[in-house]
Design a protein around this motif. Structure first.
Motif, PDB file in Angstrom:
ATOM      1  N   VAL A 123       0.902  -1.025  -0.160  1.00 25.25           N
ATOM      2  CA  VAL A 123       0.136   0.124  -0.003  1.00 25.25           C
ATOM      3  C   VAL A 123       0.949   1.202   0.155  1.00 25.25           C
ATOM      4  O   VAL A 123       0.571   2.275  -0.605  1.00 25.25           O
ATOM      5  CB  VAL A 123      -0.869  -0.102   1.145  1.00 25.25           C
ATOM      6  N   ALA A 124       1.977   1.256   0.812  1.00 27.68           N
ATOM      7  CA  ALA A 124       2.900   2.504   1.011  1.00 27.68           C
ATOM      8  C   ALA A 124       3.647   2.557  -0.535  1.00 27.68           C
ATOM      9  O   ALA A 124       3.587   3.803  -0.935  1.00 27.68           O
ATOM     10  CB  ALA A 124       3.901   2.223   2.054  1.00 27.68           C
ATOM     11  N   LEU A 158      14.113   4.213  -0.935  1.00 29.25           N
ATOM     12  CA  LEU A 158      13.355   3.674   0.290  1.00 29.25           C
ATOM     13  C   LEU A 158      12.554   2.516  -0.307  1.00 29.25           C
ATOM     14  O   LEU A 158      12.635   1.447   0.143  1.00 29.25           O
ATOM     15  CB  LEU A 158      12.262   4.516   0.878  1.00 29.25           C
ATOM     16  N   PHE A 159      12.033   2.662  -1.642  1.00 27.44           N
ATOM     17  CA  PHE A 159      11.242   1.849  -2.193  1.00 27.44           C
ATOM     18  C   PHE A 159      11.889   0.758  -3.169  1.00 27.44           C
ATOM     19  O   PHE A 159      11.469  -0.306  -3.360  1.00 27.44           O
ATOM     20  CB  PHE A 159       9.843   2.213  -2.589  1.00 27.44           C
ATOM     21  N   ALA A 214      12.536  -1.286   0.474  1.00 25.09           N
ATOM     22  CA  ALA A 214      11.421  -2.213   0.683  1.00 25.09           C
ATOM     23  C   ALA A 214      11.373  -3.142  -0.570  1.00 25.09           C
ATOM     24  O   ALA A 214      10.997  -4.361  -0.155  1.00 25.09           O
ATOM     25  CB  ALA A 214      10.190  -1.030   0.274  1.00 25.09           C
ATOM     26  N   ALA A 215      12.136  -3.080  -1.730  1.00 26.64           N
ATOM     27  CA  ALA A 215      11.993  -4.130  -2.791  1.00 26.64           C
ATOM     28  C   ALA A 215      12.735  -5.226  -2.184  1.00 26.64           C
ATOM     29  O   ALA A 215      12.622  -6.371  -2.442  1.00 26.64           O
ATOM     30  CB  ALA A 215      12.512  -3.516  -4.105  1.00 26.64           C
ATOM     31  N   VAL A 216      14.095  -4.999  -1.893  1.00 27.50           N
ATOM     32  CA  VAL A 216      14.923  -5.988  -1.523  1.00 27.50           C
ATOM     33  C   VAL A 216      14.548  -6.646  -0.455  1.00 27.50           C
ATOM     34  O   VAL A 216      14.472  -7.987  -0.162  1.00 27.50           O
ATOM     35  CB  VAL A 216      16.644  -5.526  -1.380  1.00 27.50           C
ATOM     36  N   CYS A 221      21.026  -1.411  -3.572  1.00 28.90           N
ATOM     37  CA  CYS A 221      20.208  -1.442  -4.777  1.00 28.90           C
ATOM     38  C   CYS A 221      19.445   0.055  -4.539  1.00 28.90           C
ATOM     39  O   CYS A 221      19.200   0.799  -5.715  1.00 28.90           O
ATOM     40  CB  CYS A 221      19.241  -2.449  -4.448  1.00 28.90           C
ATOM     41  N   GLY A 222      19.502   0.605  -3.360  1.00 26.10           N
ATOM     42  CA  GLY A 222      18.699   1.986  -3.315  1.00 26.10           C
ATOM     43  C   GLY A 222      19.653   2.705  -3.853  1.00 26.10           C
ATOM     44  O   GLY A 222      19.158   3.885  -4.699  1.00 26.10           O
ATOM     45  N   LEU A 223      20.983   2.942  -3.512  1.00 24.43           N
ATOM     46  CA  LEU A 223      22.136   3.776  -4.173  1.00 24.43           C
ATOM     47  C   LEU A 223      22.077   3.905  -5.687  1.00 24.43           C
ATOM     48  O   LEU A 223      22.097   4.740  -6.428  1.00 24.43           O
ATOM     49  CB  LEU A 223      23.463   3.696  -3.426  1.00 24.43           C
TER      50      LEU A 223
END
Length: 337
Positions: free
Chosen positions: A167-168, A195-196, A200-202, A224-226
């Motif tokens: 949802v977020a 963040l996502f 969140a994804a990993v 992954c976020g970077l």
């Protein structure tokens, strides 16, 4: 009709799609490393109760591993496409995408060879004349596919708290450029993708597959976020003039081109340092050597961005995202043999 389909495919923004698939692959690799470790137990007779429980858990997790991986990949890809279409819609009705079909001076030598102008930037659907409601409907369909696949993954994995993450993610995707106060217009886009498309994804993928997260997963999520931040920063550097003209105050607009390139270099450096730590733990020696062999790509990306060769810079940013995920998968597979 063919041109219309090409425009819709371009609207998915294919160069951004690696940022959605790579975290799932990396998260799945982290989950597999944890699942494999469950089977490691000292040989004793009778077998300790904890070892018996771990083997049973390992068997259950392996049995549902690949179906959940596929569902997580569908969620990530469909959600990315939904976000891209939603951004196309929001930017289109605001007029932010106006002027994308103006030829770029860097393309003039190619114009003479091809006999036709080349677009300065990738065409957008609404800015190209596609009705905004159709684009919004396409975003809704893609989001619906992501929701169905996400619910299926949650039911199979019993990771019910991931509903909140889903949802977020949907809300964050819409308000990136949608709503009255989109955070992408306020310079928080890079934080959003970190963040996502990172944490969140990993970690969501790892938890859905392994029922837990660990330090390796957290470090991989940071990388992954970077990588996702780098991809967006190059994109925003490319669009800095148009964004500033239309009041879209991305991080690149707020910092200016020079400072933005400095932040991009800092992200590259941080990602490389954390990557060394991860790979050294997973596959010492050869893994680190492979990682070092790929350093030329982010360096070339920064050089291309400085020269305003953004087509190449975006390709390198996408490649770097996939390279890191592939390296983690390889390290988990080979390093555990």
């Amino acid at each position: 009709m063919a041109a219309d389909w090409k425009l819709w495919i371009a609207g998915t923004r294919p160069r951004t799609l690696p940022a959605s698939i790579a975290p799932v692959a990396a998260g799945a690799a982290c989950a597999w490393a944890h699942i494999r470790a469950l089977g490691v137990c000292t040989e004793q007779y009778p077998e300790p109760t904890v070892c018996t429980a771990n083997r049973a858990l390992q068997s259950a997790l392996i049995g549902r591993f690949w179906p959940v991986v596929v569902l997580c990949a569908i969620v990530a890809l469909a959600l990315q496409i939904a976000v891209n279409y939603a951004n196309d819609y929001s930017d289109g009705i605001r007029g932010t995408d106006d002027g994308r079909n103006v030829p770029d001076s860097d393309d003039e030598p190619f114009d003479a060879l091809l006999g036709e102008p080349r677009p300065r930037k990738p065409q957008r659907l609404v800015a190209s004349g596609v009705p905004a409601k159709r684009v919004l409907a396409a975003a809704g369909i893609a989001a619906g596919v992501a929701c169905v696949a996400g619910l299926a993954a949650i039911v199979v994995s019993h990771a019910w708290w991931l509903l909140a993450v889903g949802v977020a993610s949907l809300i964050a995707g819409w308000f990136y450029t949608g709503g009255k106060h989109p955070y992408g217009y306020a310079g928080f886009g890079e934080l959003g993708v970190f963040l996502f498309f990172g944490l969140a994804a990993v970690l969501g993928t790892q938890y859905a597959l392994a029922g837990t997260i660990d330090l390796t997963g957290i470090l991989v999520a940071v990388c992954c976020g970077l990588n996702a931040m780098m991809l967006l920063m190059v994109n925003n550097l490319r669009d800095i003039d148009e964004d500033q003209r239309h009041g879209k105050r991305t991080l690149a607009v707020r910092l200016g081109e020079g400072n933005s390139r400095t932040v991009l270099a800092a992200c590259v450096g941080a990602e490389l340092l954390v990557s060394i730590v991860i790979v050294s733990a997973l596959w010492p020696g050869w893994g680190v050597l492979l990682m070092i062999s790929g350093i030329a790509v982010p360096l070339r990306m920064m050089r291309s961005a400085a020269r305003h060769e953004f087509r190449g810079a975006l390709m390198d940013a996408g490649y770097q995202t996939l390279f890191f995920a592939a390296l983690i998968v390889l390290c988990v597979i080979v390093g555990g043999l």
